[in-house]
Structures are given as structure tokens and as C-alpha cells.
Scaffold this active site. Structure first.
Site, PDB file in Angstrom:
ATOM      1  N   SER A   1       0.851  -1.186   0.000  1.00 22.60           N
ATOM      2  CA  SER A   1       0.000   0.000   0.000  1.00 22.60           C
ATOM      3  C   SER A   1       0.885   1.233   0.000  1.00 22.60           C
ATOM      4  CB  SER A   1      -0.884  -0.018   1.249  1.00 22.60           C
ATOM      5  OG  SER A   1      -1.304   1.290   1.568  1.00 22.60           O
TER       6      SER A   1
ATOM      7  N   LYS B   1       0.658  -3.358   4.839  1.00 15.04           N
ATOM      8  CA  LYS B   1      -0.154  -4.137   3.910  1.00 15.04           C
ATOM      9  C   LYS B   1       0.632  -5.042   2.953  1.00 15.04           C
ATOM     10  CE  LYS B   1      -3.961  -4.035   3.824  1.00 15.04           C
ATOM     11  NZ  LYS B   1      -4.880  -3.225   3.040  1.00 15.04           N
TER      12      LYS B   1
ATOM     13  N   GLU C   1      -6.984 -10.242  -7.169  1.00 15.51           N
ATOM     14  CA  GLU C   1      -8.112  -9.315  -7.306  1.00 15.51           C
ATOM     15  C   GLU C   1      -8.286  -8.850  -8.750  1.00 15.51           C
ATOM     16  OE1 GLU C   1      -8.500  -6.760  -3.305  1.00 15.51           O
ATOM     17  OE2 GLU C   1      -6.490  -6.773  -4.124  1.00 15.51           O
TER      18      GLU C   1
END
Ligand code: ARG
Length: 461
Positions: free
Chosen positions: A281, A287, A294
Site C-alpha cells: 500500500s 499491507k 483481485e
């Protein structure tokens, strides 16, 4: 701007085409990828025209020589495309005229762009389908290798996203191999229809010239010729079938990805995705995001959209060819590129998946409910009707026993729910036995799963 008298179809026009129309109607920027097939088809056509005496052998040879040079020029990026060429078919014919002069004007004898584009697309799709089949095969191989590593490892099988019954992770992974196998079969199923050669249908009615369609079909590796010239130029079923097959593969990948995102989520955390297939991130230093999974999951939407786009374009189109059909290419090419990249990236991702054994074992050890069906089936073996057994174990699940580690539960406690529990019932509380006992055909027992995995590993060589 180039004048219409220079357009290959410019004879009946007295005004030049408006330049905005040239930009609006061109498909060259998209159908350029068909150039190899267009040239191959034109060479076979030119050979046939000479063989049947429709054009001279000399002209045919000059045409073929010119086409080969154009192919090499495009390959070397030494080819000037112009928007006024409209599409790849006209671009190549224009270039041929520039290279060999008069003889080039004979190439389009007994042919139209309507049958030409159908021919190019079918040849292109045969190769594309073969490439996709091989990419699915590679992914299957990677999944099978991973399944082999985890053939005995117990994993929580789910329905409704609730813990259901134990399976092995190998069995879980193999389930995707079967989906992918059907995807391959669907692709292979396309070939019988892709194998019908449309050239010679001409604009829509065939031709009065003595062409030899079988000769062209043979030269281009088709096993048969289309039987109705109107259908042959109007048909786009094979494109829709390809898009549909691709969409299903996309859906299968999206389901695998959804599971990967869920199982690797911080809250569940029973699998780890390879770090080099995850991203961070820009703001939160903690993260590790499953972006690859995804994005693949997201791309399924685009591929379904491409299918719907061509379905809607084709709906209620009058017979025969209509220019609307030019709009088939962008979605088709996009889906082929997208599924190819998704299959490739997923092969890499699957290779790096690892189970977090500690978290996994904690989860399995604290969810007695996973063994509920095994306990009910145990009672069935002691003569209890299944519905009654279901009821008895249901009551057990409501009790305090259900929150305990199954391995700590005693025979006395079990007998508190039914006197049919005997000393052998303790074995049922070992989750390893749960999977080992599922020996029904296609069940999760490692003996059967390993046999299946070996079959797949052998198949993929
Ligand atoms: N570029 C056209 C397509 O992709 C080729 C066929 C054009 N035929 C025509 N009569 N305008 O569909």
C-alpha cells in the site's frame, strides 16, 4: 487527403470520403493482427485462381511474390499503413498494387472482404484456441504439482462460506483442474466449426467463375468448406462461442482468486500468497495485498462484457453481412489477450501458494462442527436412521462439547448423546480419519486424490 479515385472501391463515387468518416469507419488499427492470416489466405486464393485458369500462372506468381514481400515488410515494421486503407484486407491489396502493379488488380477476383474477413478470423481463432488450450494445460500442471504437495493436508471445506466438512487441500485444488479441463474441452469443441472454410462464398451469393473451394480449403488446412454462402458471410457464432468459452474460464479463475483472497485475508490467514505476486500500500506500511488475484477476479467482468457486447451486436442483424459485424474484433481480441495473461499470471501465483499450517491446525482443532457429519454417519453404521442421527448430532452441536477440541472429548461425553457410541467412535474424532474415510468415488480420501493427481501429472508430462 487521398482521393476516392484511389480507393479500391472508388469507381462509383464522385466525391472523396470525408476524413472524419475514414477515421470513424477504419478497422485497421484493430484488425492489423490478422495480417499473417490475410496473406496466407490470399496466397492460397491466388494459387487457386491460376490452377482453375481464372488468372494466368504468371500473374499468380507475381501476386504471391508480392504478398510474401508485404508479409516480410510488416514483420520488420517496414510498412506504411494509412487510415484511408480502411482495413487490413485493403491495406494489403493497396500495398500489393504498389509492389507489382497491374497483376495485383486480379487478386480480388471471385472474392469479397465479406468471405475474406470470415476466413482470416477462423484461421486466427484456430491458433488462438490452441494457445489458450496450452496455457490452461500449463496452469493445470502447476495446480497438480501444488495438489501433490498438499495431498494429505486437511483443509476446511466450506459451503455457504461456513465451515462444512474437512477435505484435503489437494482435493480442493484438484477441483479446479476439472473446471479447467472442461474449459479445454469447450475450446476443442470449437474446432469442428472453425474448420469450415468460408472463402468462395464471396459477397453473399458465390460466384459465376469456376473456383475450386476444396483446393483452397486443403491448402489452408481446413477439412471442409461451408455449404451456404449467405450463412458463411453472416455467421459470427464461432466468435460468440469463443467469447463464451473464454468467459467461463474467466469465471473459473475468478472463483479461484476469490478463494485465494479470502483464505489469505488477515482475518482467516490459512494460506500465504507468494510475496512476489503481491503488492503493498502506498500509505499503510503493514499491507501485503493480493492484487494479482483481485485483478484476475475483476477481469472476468470485462470478458463477460465482451461476450455480451458481441451477442447484442449480432442480435436481430439482417442477413447477410452488415458493417456492424466489424465491431466483433475489439472485444474478441481483448478477451483473448486478457485470458492469456490471466492464465499465465495464475500459473505463477499458484506455484507460490503455501498453507499456514499453524493457523490452519488451530482452526481445525477448534471447530468440532467439521466432524458433525462423520459422527452422524458413525451412528448410521450402528443402525441409527440418518435423520435421527442428524438430530442427535445437532443437539450435540448446541451443547458445550461443540466448542472443544474434538481430540479431548471422551467416550462418556459422546454416550451422553447416544448409547450407540462405542469405543471405536473416538477414531471418528481424529480429523485425519475424516478425510481418509471419504473413499466414495471422487471423494476426498487421500488415496483416491493421490491417484488422480498422479494421473494429471502424467498427462501434463
Ligand atoms: N473490416 C470489415 C470487417 O471487419 C471487413 C469486411 C468489410 N466488408 C464490407 N463489405 N465493407 O467486418
Amino acid at each position: 487527403m487521398e482521393k476516392n479515385k484511389k480507393k479500391l472501391w472508388g469507381g462509383r463515387f464522385s466525391k472523396p470520403t470525408n476524413s472524419s468518416v475514414e477515421h470513424f469507419t477504419e478497422s485497421l488499427s484493430v484488425d492489423i493482427r490478422l495480417y499473417k492470416y490475410d496473406i496466407k489466405g490470399s496466397i492460397a486464393h491466388a494459387e487457386m485462381l491460376a490452377k482453375t485458369g481464372i488468372i494466368s500462372r504468371k500473374d499468380s506468381a507475381r501476386i504471391i511474390g508480392g504478398l510474401k514481400k508485404i508479409g516480410a515488410d510488416i514483420e520488420k515494421c517496414d510498412f506504411r499503413f494509412s487510415v484511408s486503407d480502411e482495413d487490413i484486407h485493403m491495406a494489403i491489396e493497396r500495398a500489393l498494387t504498389g509492389k507489382i502493379g497491374e497483376a495485383a488488380k486480379k487478386l480480388h477476383t471471385a472474392r469479397s472482404r465479406n468471405d475474406q474477413v470470415a476466413l482470416d478470423m477462423k484461421m486466427y481463432l484456430k491458433d488462438a484456441a490452441k494457445q489458450i488450450i496450452s496455457l490452461i494445460g500449463v496452469l493445470q500442471e502447476k495446480v497438480a504439482e501444488k495438489a501433490y504437495v498438499y495431498a494429505d493436508t486437511v483443509f476446511p471445506g466450506m459451503t455457504h462460506m461456513q465451515l462444512a466438512m474437512p477435505v484435503t487441500f489437494g482435493h480442493y485444488l484438484l477441483s479446479f483442474i476439472y473446471m479447467f479441463e472442461r474449459d479445454k474441452e469447450r475450446m476443442e469443441g470449437l474446432f469442428s466449426r472453425l474448420d469450415e472454410m468460408p472463402l468462395g462464398s464471396c459477397a453473399l451469393a458465390g460466384t459465376s467463375l469456376p473456383i475450386d473451394r476444396d483446393y483452397v480449403a486443403k491448402k489452408l488446412g481446413f477439412s471442409k468448406v461451408s455449404r451456404n454462402s449467405m450463412d458463411a458471410v453472416a455467421d459470427r457464432d464461432y466468435i460468440i462461442e469463443m467469447l463464451s468459452a473464454i468467459s467461463l474460464t474467466g469465471i473459473h479463475l475468478s472463483r479461484l482468486c476469490e478463494d485465494m483472497v479470502f483464505y489469505s485475508s488477515s482475518a482467516v490467514n490459512i494460506i500465504s500468497l507468494p510475496e512476489d505476486f503481491c503488492t503493498g500500500s502506498s500509505m499503510m506500511p503493514n499491507k501485503k495485498n493480493p492484487d494479482v488475484a483481485e485483478i484476475v477476479r475483476g477481469k472476468a467482468g470485462g470478458m463477460i462484457g465482451n461476450l455480451v457486447s458481441v451477442l447484442v451486436t449480432m442480435k436481430a442483424l439482417p442477413m447477410t453481412y452488415n458493417r456492424d459485424m466489424q465491431e466483433d474484433k475489439k472485444p474478441l481480441f481483448d478477451s483473448i489477450d486478457t485470458i492469456s495473461s490471466c492464465l499465465e499470471i495464475m500459473a505463477g501465483l499458484v506455484r507460490g501458494i503455501e498453507l499456514n499450517k499453524k493457523v490452519l491446525n488451530e482452526l481445525l482443532g477448534s471447530n468440532f462442527g467439521l466432524l458433525a457429519t462423520d459422527l452422524a454417519e458413525y451412528l448410521v453404521t450402528k443402525g441409527v436412521p440418518f435423520r435421527d442421527a442428524h438430530h442427535i448430532i445437532g443437539k450435540m452441536m448446541l451443547s458445550e462439547v461443540a466448542s472443544r477440541n474434538p481430540l479431548e472429548i471422551t467416550i462418556e461425553e459422546l454416550r451422553g448423546f447416544s448409547d450407540k457410541f462405542e469405543s471405536d467412535s473416538l477414531a471418528v474424532l481424529d480429523i485425519k480419519n475424516s478425510v481418509a474415510n471419504k473413499k466414495s468415488q471422487g471423494g476426498t480420501a487421500p488415496v483416491g486424490v493421490k491417484k488422480e493427481i498422479r494421473k494429471w501429472l502424467k498427462k501434463s508430462g
